[in-house]
Write a protein that holds these residues in place. Structure first.
Motif, PDB file in Angstrom:
ATOM      1  N   ALA A   1      17.511 -17.725 -10.299  1.00 43.90           N
ATOM      2  CA  ALA A   1      17.712 -17.116  -8.975  1.00 43.90           C
ATOM      3  C   ALA A   1      17.813 -15.614  -9.148  1.00 43.90           C
ATOM      4  O   ALA A   1      17.967 -15.104 -10.269  1.00 43.90           O
ATOM      5  CB  ALA A   1      18.963 -17.669  -8.303  1.00 43.90           C
ATOM      6  N   LEU A   2      17.734 -14.904  -8.035  1.00 43.54           N
ATOM      7  CA  LEU A   2      17.874 -13.450  -8.012  1.00 43.54           C
ATOM      8  C   LEU A   2      18.924 -13.071  -6.978  1.00 43.54           C
ATOM      9  O   LEU A   2      18.931 -13.599  -5.864  1.00 43.54           O
ATOM     10  CB  LEU A   2      16.549 -12.772  -7.652  1.00 43.54           C
ATOM     11  N   ALA A   3      19.806 -12.148  -7.342  1.00 37.30           N
ATOM     12  CA  ALA A   3      20.755 -11.549  -6.394  1.00 37.30           C
ATOM     13  C   ALA A   3      20.271 -10.140  -6.118  1.00 37.30           C
ATOM     14  O   ALA A   3      20.315  -9.278  -7.003  1.00 37.30           O
ATOM     15  CB  ALA A   3      22.163 -11.541  -6.973  1.00 37.30           C
ATOM     16  N   LEU A   4      19.766  -9.907  -4.910  1.00 37.10           N
ATOM     17  CA  LEU A   4      19.091  -8.660  -4.572  1.00 37.10           C
ATOM     18  C   LEU A   4      19.885  -7.900  -3.510  1.00 37.10           C
ATOM     19  O   LEU A   4      20.227  -8.468  -2.466  1.00 37.10           O
ATOM     20  CB  LEU A   4      17.683  -8.953  -4.047  1.00 37.10           C
ATOM     21  N   PRO A   5      20.171  -6.615  -3.737  1.00 37.61           N
ATOM     22  CA  PRO A   5      20.874  -5.824  -2.714  1.00 37.61           C
ATOM     23  C   PRO A   5      19.966  -5.560  -1.520  1.00 37.61           C
ATOM     24  O   PRO A   5      18.766  -5.302  -1.677  1.00 37.61           O
ATOM     25  CB  PRO A   5      21.231  -4.523  -3.449  1.00 37.61           C
ATOM     26  N   LEU A   6      20.545  -5.649  -0.329  1.00 36.28           N
ATOM     27  CA  LEU A   6      19.815  -5.296   0.894  1.00 36.28           C
ATOM     28  C   LEU A   6      19.955  -3.803   1.093  1.00 36.28           C
ATOM     29  O   LEU A   6      21.057  -3.305   1.356  1.00 36.28           O
ATOM     30  CB  LEU A   6      20.386  -6.050   2.096  1.00 36.28           C
ATOM     31  N   PRO A   7      18.878  -3.052   0.945  1.00 33.98           N
ATOM     32  CA  PRO A   7      18.997  -1.584   0.948  1.00 33.98           C
ATOM     33  C   PRO A   7      19.466  -1.046   2.294  1.00 33.98           C
ATOM     34  O   PRO A   7      19.224  -1.613   3.350  1.00 33.98           O
ATOM     35  CB  PRO A   7      17.569  -1.118   0.633  1.00 33.98           C
ATOM     36  N   SER A   8      20.170   0.086   2.212  1.00 35.29           N
ATOM     37  CA  SER A   8      20.625   0.792   3.406  1.00 35.29           C
ATOM     38  C   SER A   8      20.425   2.276   3.157  1.00 35.29           C
ATOM     39  O   SER A   8      19.888   2.689   2.127  1.00 35.29           O
ATOM     40  CB  SER A   8      22.092   0.487   3.702  1.00 35.29           C
ATOM     41  N   ALA A   9      20.879   3.105   4.113  1.00 35.89           N
ATOM     42  CA  ALA A   9      20.738   4.551   3.958  1.00 35.89           C
ATOM     43  C   ALA A   9      21.547   5.054   2.764  1.00 35.89           C
ATOM     44  O   ALA A   9      21.143   5.989   2.083  1.00 35.89           O
ATOM     45  CB  ALA A   9      21.178   5.263   5.237  1.00 35.89           C
ATOM     46  N   ALA A  10      22.679   4.413   2.489  1.00 37.67           N
ATOM     47  CA  ALA A  10      23.508   4.783   1.333  1.00 37.67           C
ATOM     48  C   ALA A  10      23.142   3.874   0.163  1.00 37.67           C
ATOM     49  O   ALA A  10      23.324   2.658   0.229  1.00 37.67           O
ATOM     50  CB  ALA A  10      24.985   4.653   1.673  1.00 37.67           C
ATOM     51  N   GLU A  11      22.594   4.457  -0.886  1.00 39.11           N
ATOM     52  CA  GLU A  11      22.108   3.649  -2.006  1.00 39.11           C
ATOM     53  C   GLU A  11      23.225   2.857  -2.667  1.00 39.11           C
ATOM     54  O   GLU A  11      23.005   1.748  -3.148  1.00 39.11           O
ATOM     55  CB  GLU A  11      21.419   4.546  -3.040  1.00 39.11           C
TER      56      GLU A  11
ATOM     57  N   GLU B   1      27.846  -7.539  -8.302  1.00 35.56           N
ATOM     58  CA  GLU B   1      26.924  -6.607  -8.952  1.00 35.56           C
ATOM     59  C   GLU B   1      25.814  -6.181  -7.998  1.00 35.56           C
ATOM     60  O   GLU B   1      25.470  -4.999  -7.888  1.00 35.56           O
ATOM     61  CB  GLU B   1      26.319  -7.247 -10.205  1.00 35.56           C
ATOM     62  N   ALA B   2      25.255  -7.153  -7.283  1.00 38.27           N
ATOM     63  CA  ALA B   2      24.191  -6.817  -6.336  1.00 38.27           C
ATOM     64  C   ALA B   2      24.717  -5.966  -5.191  1.00 38.27           C
ATOM     65  O   ALA B   2      24.024  -5.080  -4.681  1.00 38.27           O
ATOM     66  CB  ALA B   2      23.551  -8.088  -5.794  1.00 38.27           C
ATOM     67  N   ALA B   3      25.969  -6.221  -4.780  1.00 36.53           N
ATOM     68  CA  ALA B   3      26.556  -5.440  -3.689  1.00 36.53           C
ATOM     69  C   ALA B   3      26.755  -3.984  -4.065  1.00 36.53           C
ATOM     70  O   ALA B   3      26.858  -3.120  -3.195  1.00 36.53           O
ATOM     71  CB  ALA B   3      27.883  -6.053  -3.257  1.00 36.53           C
ATOM     72  N   SER B   4      26.811  -3.702  -5.355  1.00 34.98           N
ATOM     73  CA  SER B   4      26.929  -2.320  -5.810  1.00 34.98           C
ATOM     74  C   SER B   4      25.579  -1.657  -5.992  1.00 34.98           C
ATOM     75  O   SER B   4      25.510  -0.496  -6.392  1.00 34.98           O
ATOM     76  CB  SER B   4      27.705  -2.266  -7.133  1.00 34.98           C
ATOM     77  N   GLY B   5      24.490  -2.401  -5.701  1.00 37.77           N
ATOM     78  CA  GLY B   5      23.154  -1.820  -5.764  1.00 37.77           C
ATOM     79  C   GLY B   5      22.344  -2.214  -6.977  1.00 37.77           C
ATOM     80  O   GLY B   5      21.251  -1.680  -7.185  1.00 37.77           O
ATOM     81  N   ARG B   6      22.822  -3.188  -7.801  1.00 44.27           N
ATOM     82  CA  ARG B   6      22.104  -3.577  -9.013  1.00 44.27           C
ATOM     83  C   ARG B   6      21.486  -4.961  -8.845  1.00 44.27           C
ATOM     84  O   ARG B   6      22.232  -5.969  -8.769  1.00 44.27           O
ATOM     85  CB  ARG B   6      23.037  -3.599 -10.226  1.00 44.27           C
ATOM     86  N   PRO B   7      20.149  -5.083  -8.752  1.00 44.18           N
ATOM     87  CA  PRO B   7      19.516  -6.403  -8.708  1.00 44.18           C
ATOM     88  C   PRO B   7      19.826  -7.166  -9.998  1.00 44.18           C
ATOM     89  O   PRO B   7      19.828  -6.592 -11.097  1.00 44.18           O
ATOM     90  CB  PRO B   7      18.026  -6.096  -8.584  1.00 44.18           C
TER      91      PRO B   7
ATOM     92  N   LEU C   1      20.943 -10.447  -0.705  1.00 44.86           N
ATOM     93  CA  LEU C   1      20.063 -11.586  -0.455  1.00 44.86           C
ATOM     94  C   LEU C   1      19.987 -12.391  -1.760  1.00 44.86           C
ATOM     95  O   LEU C   1      19.485 -11.907  -2.775  1.00 44.86           O
ATOM     96  CB  LEU C   1      18.673 -11.129  -0.034  1.00 44.86           C
ATOM     97  N   LEU C   2      20.519 -13.614  -1.730  1.00 40.87           N
ATOM     98  CA  LEU C   2      20.494 -14.504  -2.897  1.00 40.87           C
ATOM     99  C   LEU C   2      19.347 -15.482  -2.712  1.00 40.87           C
ATOM    100  O   LEU C   2      19.317 -16.231  -1.725  1.00 40.87           O
ATOM    101  CB  LEU C   2      21.821 -15.243  -3.020  1.00 40.87           C
ATOM    102  N   VAL C   3      18.370 -15.485  -3.646  1.00 40.98           N
ATOM    103  CA  VAL C   3      17.176 -16.318  -3.495  1.00 40.98           C
ATOM    104  C   VAL C   3      16.921 -17.092  -4.787  1.00 40.98           C
ATOM    105  O   VAL C   3      17.165 -16.608  -5.890  1.00 40.98           O
ATOM    106  CB  VAL C   3      15.941 -15.472  -3.146  1.00 40.98           C
ATOM    107  N   GLY C   4      16.419 -18.325  -4.632  1.00 38.06           N
ATOM    108  CA  GLY C   4      16.017 -19.113  -5.775  1.00 38.06           C
ATOM    109  C   GLY C   4      14.598 -18.786  -6.191  1.00 38.06           C
ATOM    110  O   GLY C   4      13.779 -18.317  -5.385  1.00 38.06           O
ATOM    111  N   VAL C   5      14.305 -19.054  -7.465  1.00 41.92           N
ATOM    112  CA  VAL C   5      12.971 -18.815  -8.029  1.00 41.92           C
ATOM    113  C   VAL C   5      12.306 -20.161  -8.259  1.00 41.92           C
ATOM    114  O   VAL C   5      12.941 -21.098  -8.771  1.00 41.92           O
ATOM    115  CB  VAL C   5      13.063 -18.012  -9.342  1.00 41.92           C
ATOM    116  N   SER C   6      11.038 -20.264  -7.878  1.00 38.35           N
ATOM    117  CA  SER C   6      10.312 -21.523  -8.049  1.00 38.35           C
ATOM    118  C   SER C   6      10.243 -21.896  -9.533  1.00 38.35           C
ATOM    119  O   SER C   6       9.889 -21.056 -10.367  1.00 38.35           O
ATOM    120  CB  SER C   6       8.902 -21.401  -7.484  1.00 38.35           C
TER     121      SER C   6
END
Length: 949
Positions: free
Chosen positions: A281-291, A251-257, A298-303
Motif C-alpha cells: 500500500a501507499l500512504a500519500l499526503p494530500l497536497p495543500s498550499a503549505a507543503e 509520516e504522510a501527514a508530515s508530507g512524506r509519501p 490518501l491511503l491506497v492499496g497496490v494491485s
C-alpha cells in the motif's frame, strides 16, 4: 548430402542462433533434417518477422518463435523453445486452449483484442493483455497440425485507459448536491472503488486539529466492512505508538509519501483479477498550499498483479492531486457557506436589532413630538419668538427622526419577510399627482420645473397607498437632491401589460458602473454632487423592495450629466388583487410632507447667512467680542442653531452649506476661526481642512471640526489633517464655546509672539520677549464647571497665570536641541492637546521639517498628551509639560505629567494609544512617584519640497 541444418535459422537473430544450437532430435519435432517443408517454411516466416509470432506444431504443441515473441514471455525464454506451450503458459492455458483448439478443429483463423492473460514472467502473477490471432498451420499433406499465433501486448494501453477513466470520474463535479467535505470524500471513494484492479482499497484521512480523521474508505465486501475494521478511524499525530504508526499515516501527514509492505498480515483482502491478497500500500499526503501541512492522507492499496513501476506511481500522484483538489474545493465551499451563514445570521440579528430599537424609539419620540406640538399650538400661553424658534427646530428634527425610524422599521420588516401590502382600490394618477403637488413649492424654490403628467387609467388599480406614497416620495426626493438645473417630470401611464410610474430628472446622472449597485442598501455613489450629504442610504433600496412587495419592479436608465429616469412597473395582474376591507391607515401624506420639509432645508442662499453679534455679548472685558466665525454645515437647522449660539457670545457668524462655499467665504473675508462639519456635499470637511492647511495664507487659521462620527479613528483622521480640535455630535454648548475661545486665543497669542520677535527698523527685535509666548501655567479652581475651567486655563481668570516656557538653543551633546530646544506648560485639561498641537506645528514649520514627519509627530504627541491628562491621578501640579528638541537628524518630543499612573480598565481604554505612538516614532515611557514622562523620537527626513532637512 543434406544442407547444414543451421541455414534454416540464419536470419532469426538471437532466437535463431539459440534454435540452431538446440538439439531438436531430443524434442517431439525430431531432427531438423527430418522436418517437412511446410514446417521449414513456417519457421522461416516466423523468424523473418519483426512482429511477435509463435508457431505451435504437432500434438505436443512444440513452440517455435522469434525475437519479438521472446520479449513477451520474459523469464520463460529460452527454456520454452521446443517445449510444450501448455507447460510454458500453464497459468494462462485455460484462456488460450479454447482458441487454439477452435483454430485446429475448424481451420478458421480467429482474432481476439485485449485478451487478458495471467503470466508469471517476472516472478509474480502478472495481469497482462494481448491482441491475439490464431491461424491453422498445415503440413505438406494439407492437414492441420498446428497453430500460427500472431500477437501484440497491449497491457499498457488497457491499464492506462482504465486509469484515465478513473481520473476523469474523479474530476466530475458530481450531482451538485455533494458539496460538503464528507459528501465529496464519499463521492471520491465511490469513484475509486469503481477501479479495484488498480486501487484494491482506499481511505481518505483529513486533518482534524492534531489528529487525522478517516472520512471515507472503500474495499472488501459489502459496506467495505473488511477495510473499515482494519483501518483506524482516528490517528493522533503525536502518538508514537506502533499502533498509531502501523499505516504510516503520521509520516504522510508530515508530507512524506511512504511505501507499506506486509499489508496482507493486517488486512486480508482479495485483490486483482484473480483474488490474490493485497500485499502493499501507499500512504500519500494530500497536497495543500503549505507543503508541511497537507490537507490529509490518501491511503491506497497496490494491485498484487501489477508492478509498482514509474507509470503506476505517476498514476497515484495524479490520483492524489485530483482528490486533493476536490477536497480543497469542498473545504473552501464549506468555509464560504459558513461565512455566508454567519453574515446571514448577523444580518438577521441586525434586522432584529433595528426593529427592536426602532420600536423603542417610538415611545420617547411620541413624548417629544406631543408636547412640542402642544407648545406650538397653545394659544393660551403662546411661546415667545425666540422660544418658538427653538421649539420649531426641535419639532422638525424630532419629526425627521420619526421618519428615519419608520423607514428603518419598514426596511427591516421587508428584509425579515414580515411586511405586507394592504391593498386598496385607488385612483393611482390622482394619488400620484397629489403627492407630487406636495413637492412643487420645494422644487420651484430650487429653481427647477416640476412637470406632472398623470392622465386617468383605463381601469382601476389596487395597491397599498402607503407603500405607493413611500415609493413616490423617495423618488421625488432623490431627484430634487441631485438635480440643480432643468426639470423633474413625474408621469403615470399604462399599456396592455403594465402600469408605469416614471420619475425623470435632468440631474447629474449616474455612472454605468454604479447602476448595478444602485438598489443595494446603504450604497451611496462616491463623490456625487448633491444638495446634502445627509441620508441613510436606504431610500432606493426601500423603493426596490416596496415595488417587489406590490408585485412590480424598478428599472433605471441614466447618463452622467444627462439625468436619470426611474420607472416603477406594475403588471396589470398585480394590480387586480382583492382589496382589503380594512380602512386605509392613518397618516396619509405624512411621509411626503416630512420629505419636503427635509428637502427645503437643503435649499439655502449659496452666498451664506450672516448672524450679527447679540446686543448683550457677555462680559465687557471679553476681548473676543466681534470675532468672525465661519460655520460650514449642510444641515440648515444645525447652521441656525450654531449661528444663534455663537452670535450670543458677541461673535459675527457667517454660515455656508459646503466646503467650496466655505473656501470662497474665507478668501473674501478671512474669519478668526472655521467651524466645519465633516460630511458635506460638493467639498467635505476633510478636503476643506486639507486645502486650508496647504495654503500658506490660511495655514495657521484655527479649525474646529464637528462630526457625527465618534471614536478614536475618526478623531485621529480629523486631527491628522491639521484640525486644531475635533468635537463629536451631540456636544455640550458650553464645551463648544470653550474650545472655540481656546483656539482663537491660541492663534492670537501666536500672532502676537511672531510680531514681538519681528525686527524693527534698526534691525533689532521689537522686544526681548521669547520667540513665541508659551502656554500659561494655571491652577484651575477645582469647584468650577468644566467649561469654566477650560476658559480659565486660557484667560487666567480667576486663577493666577505665569509663563513658564523657555526657548534655548545650543549644543547638547546627544544630537538633540542643536537647532531648537523649546518647552511649554499646559493645564491638565482635555483642550490642552489642541493648543500643544498648534505650538509644536508652528515650531516645526519654522524649521521646515518634512510635512509627513511633522504630522506623524503631532499625532503621537497628541496621544501622549491625552494619556497624560487622562491617566495622571492626584497630580502634585495640575499641568503637563511638553518639550521639543530638534537636532540635525533627530527630533524628540517629551510629555510629562505630575500624577501617579492609573491603569485603565479595558472597557475605558480607547484601545490604540500605545499603538499609534509606536507607529509614528520610537517611544519610551518612564513612570516614577513624581509623574510619568513619555519620550517620542523620530529621525528627520529631507523635505521633499525644499531639499532641506
Amino acid at each position: 548430402m543434406t544442407r547444414p541444418r543451421t541455414d534454416l535459422f540464419d536470419d532469426g537473430g538471437d532466437t535463431g542462433r539459440l534454435m540452431a544450437e538446440l538439439d531438436w532430435a531430443e524434442t517431439p519435432l525430431g531432427a531438423v533434417s527430418d522436418w517437412p517443408q511446410s514446417l521449414r517454411s513456417a519457421v522461416r516466416v516466423v523468424l523473418s518477422s519483426r512482429y511477435p509470432m509463435l508457431l505451435l506444431w504437432g500434438e505436443r504443441f512444440s513452440q517455435l518463435y522469434n525475437d519479438a515473441y521472446s520479449a513477451l514471455i520474459g523469464d520463460k525464454h529460452p527454456a520454452a523453445l521446443g517445449g510444450d506451450v501448455r507447460v510454458t503458459l500453464a497459468e494462462g492455458w485455460d484462456v488460450l486452449a479454447p482458441l487454439i483448439e477452435q483454430a485446429m478443429a475448424t481451420g478458421v483463423a480467429s482474432w481476439v483484442p485485449a485478451l487478458q492473460l495471467l503470466l508469471e514472467r517476472a516472478g509474480y502473477r502478472e495481469e497482462a493483455y494481448f491482441s491475439v490471432s490464431h491461424a491453422p498451420a498445415r503440413d505438406d499433406d494439407g492437414r492441420t497440425v498446428g497453430v500460427l499465433t500472431v500477437c501484440s501486448e497491449v497491457t499498457e494501453q488497457v491499464v492506462g485507459e482504465r486509469r484515465l477513466r478513473l481520473l476523469r470520474d474523479l474530476s466530475l463535479p458530481g450531482d451538485g448536491r455533494t458539496v460538503d467535505v464528507d459528501a465529496t470524500c464519499a463521492r471520491l471513494i465511490d469513484a475509486i472503488h469503481g477501479d479495484p484492479m488498480d486501487v484494491p482499497f482506499a481511505a481518505i484521512y483529513l486533518r482534524d486539529g492534531a489528529a487525522l480523521r478517516r472520512i471515507a474508505c472503500a474495499g472488501g465486501g459489502p459496506h467495505h466492512a473488511t477495510v473499515t475494521g482494519a483501518l483506524p478511524s482516528v490517528v493522533d499525530l503525536a502518538d508514537p505508538s506502533p499502533t498509531a504508526r502501523a499505516w504510516a499515516l503520521p509520516e504522510a501527514a508530515s508530507g512524506r509519501p511512504t511505501d507499506l509492505t506486509g499489508v496482507a498480515d493486517r488486512l486480508s483482502l482479495p485483490a486483482g483479477p484473480w483474488g490474490d491478497p493485497a500485499r502493499a500500500a501507499l500512504a500519500l499526503p494530500l497536497p495543500s498550499a503549505a507543503e508541511d501541512q497537507p490537507l490529509g492522507v490518501l491511503l491506497v492499496g497496490v494491485s498484487p498483479n501489477r508492478d509498482l513501476d514509474e507509470a503506476y506511481r505517476s498514476f497515484y500522484q495524479l490520483l492524489t492531486q485530483q482528490v486533493s483538489a476536490a477536497v480543497h474545493n469542498a473545504q473552501e465551499y464549506e468555509r464560504e457557506r459558513r461565512r455566508a451563514e454567519t453574515l446571514a445570521e448577523l444580518d438577521r440579528v441586525k434586522t432584529t436589532f433595528f426593529t427592536n430599537v426602532s420600536h423603542e424609539f417610538r415611545t420617547p419620540l411620541t413624548l417629544m413630538l406631543g408636547p412640542l406640538a402642544d407648545a406650538l399650538a397653545d394659544t393660551a400661553a403662546p411661546l415667545a419668538p425666540a422660544q418658538r424658534e427653538r421649539v420649531e427646530t426641535a419639532w422638525r428634527n424630532a419629526t425627521r427622526l420619526l421618519t428615519l425610524v419608520n423607514s428603518l422599521l419598514t426596511f427591516s420588516s421587508l428584509e425579515a419577510g414580515r411586511a405586507r401590502s394592504d391593498a386598496h382600490e385607488v385612483d393611482l394618477p390622482a394619488l400620484t399627482a397629489e403627492l407630487a403637488s406636495v413637492f412643487r413649492a420645494a422644487v420651484e424654490r430650487a429653481g427647477l420645473t416640476l412637470e406632472v403628467d398623470c392622465p386617468p387609467l383605463p381601469r382601476p388599480v389596487t395597491v397599498d397607498p402607503v407603500n405607493w406614497e413611500r415609493i413616490v416620495t423617495n423618488l421625488l426626493s432623490n431627484a430634487l437632491k441631485y438635480t440643480f438645473i432643468g426639470r423633474i417630470r413625474i408621469a403615470v401611464d399604462a399599456d396592455h401589460d403594465e402600469v408605469r410610474l416614471t420619475v425623470a430628472d435632468t440631474g447629474i446622472g449616474i455612472a454605468e458602473a454604479d447602476l448595478p449597485k444602485l438598489f443595494e442598501r446603504f450604497h451611496r455613489v462616491q463623490g456625487a454632487r448633491s444638495r446634502s450629504h445627509e441620508g441613510t442610504g436606504i431610500g432606493l433600496a426601500l423603493v426596490h423592495e416596496l415595488a417587489r412587495l406590490e408585485g412590480g419592479e424598478v428599472r433605471v436608465t441614466s447618463r452622467v450629466g444627462g439625468g436619470t429616469t426611474f420607472t416603477v412597473a406594475l403588471p396589470w395582474s398585480a394590480t387586480r388583487r382583492p382589496a382589503t376591507t380594512a380602512p386605509p391607515g392613518e397618516g396619509r401624506g405624512d411621509a411626503a410632507r416630512a420629505a419636503v420639509q427635509e428637502a427645503v432645508s437643503w435649499l439655502t442662499d449659496p452666498t451664506g447667512d450672516v448672524a450679527e453679534p447679540a446686543t448683550a455679548p457677555g462680559p465687557a472685558a471679553d476681548e473676543l467680542v466681534g470675532a468672525r466665525i465661519l460655520v460650514a454645515d449642510d444641515n440648515s437647522d444645525m447652521r441656525a442653531y450654531l449661528s444663534r449660539l455663537l452670535a450670543a457670545q458677541g461673535w459675527r457668524v457667517r454660515s455656508v452649506t459646503d466646503g467650496l462655499q466655505a473656501l470662497d467665504a474665507i478668501h473674501r473675508e478671512p474669519p478668526d476661526l472655521v467651524l466645519t462639519d465633516v460630511m458635506m456635499p460638493v467639498l467635505d470637511g476633510s478636503d476643506l481642512v486639507r486645502r486650508l492647511r496647504a495654503d500658506p495664507a490660511t495655514r495657521a487659521l484655527p479649525i474646529v471640526v464637528l462630526s457625527a462620527r465618534a471614536g478614536e479613528e475618526a478623531s485621529v483622521a480629523g486631527l491628522s489633517l491639521g484640525a486644531d480640535d475635533y468635537l463629536v455630535k451631540p456636544f455640550a454648548a458650553a464645551e463648544l464655546i470653550a474650545r472655540i475661545r481656546t483656539a482663537i486665543r491660541r492663534a492670537r497669542t501666536e500672532v502676537a509672539g511672531d510680531a514681538a520677535t519681528a525686527p524693527s527698523a534698526d534691525g533689532e527685535p521689537a522686544s526681548s520677549a521669547p520667540a513665541r509666548p508659551t502656554a500659561v501655567e494655571v491652577q484651575p479652581e477645582q469647584s468650577a464647571p468644566l467649561a469654566d475651567r477650560v476658559v480659565d486655563s486660557v484667560t487666567g481668570d480667576p486663577a493666577s497665570t505665569s509663563t513658564t516656557g523657555t526657548s534655548t538653543a545650543g549644543p547638547h551633546g546627544d544630537g538633540f536641541g542643536d537647532r531648537l530646544d523649546e518647552q511649554w506648560t499646559y493645564p491638565s485639561v482635555p483642550t490642552s492637546a489642541a493648543a500643544m498641537r498648534q505650538d509644536v506645528r508652528l515650531a516645526l514649520d519654522d524649521l521646515d521639517v518634512d510635512g509627513e514627519v511633522a504630522e506623524d509627530l503631532l499625532l503621537a504627541a497628541s496621544e501622549a498628551m491625552n494619556n497624560a491628562v487622562e491617566h495622571a491621578q492626584r497630580p502634585s501640579r495640575p499641568e503637563v509639560r511638553v518639550r521639543l528638541q530638534v537636532g540635525d537628524t533627530l527630533v524628540r518630543i517629551s510629555v510629562r505629567d505630575f500624577g501617579t499612573w492609573r491603569d485603565r480598565r479595558p472597557a475605558m481604554d480607547r484601545g490604540r494609544g500605545a499603538l499609534l505612538m509606536n507607529a509614528y516614532g520610537d517611544v519610551q515611557l518612564v513612570s516614577t512617584g513624581e509623574g510619568t514622562t513619555v519620550t517620542i523620537e523620530r529621525r528627520l527626513t529631507r523635505n521633499r519640497a525644499t531639499g532641506s532637512q
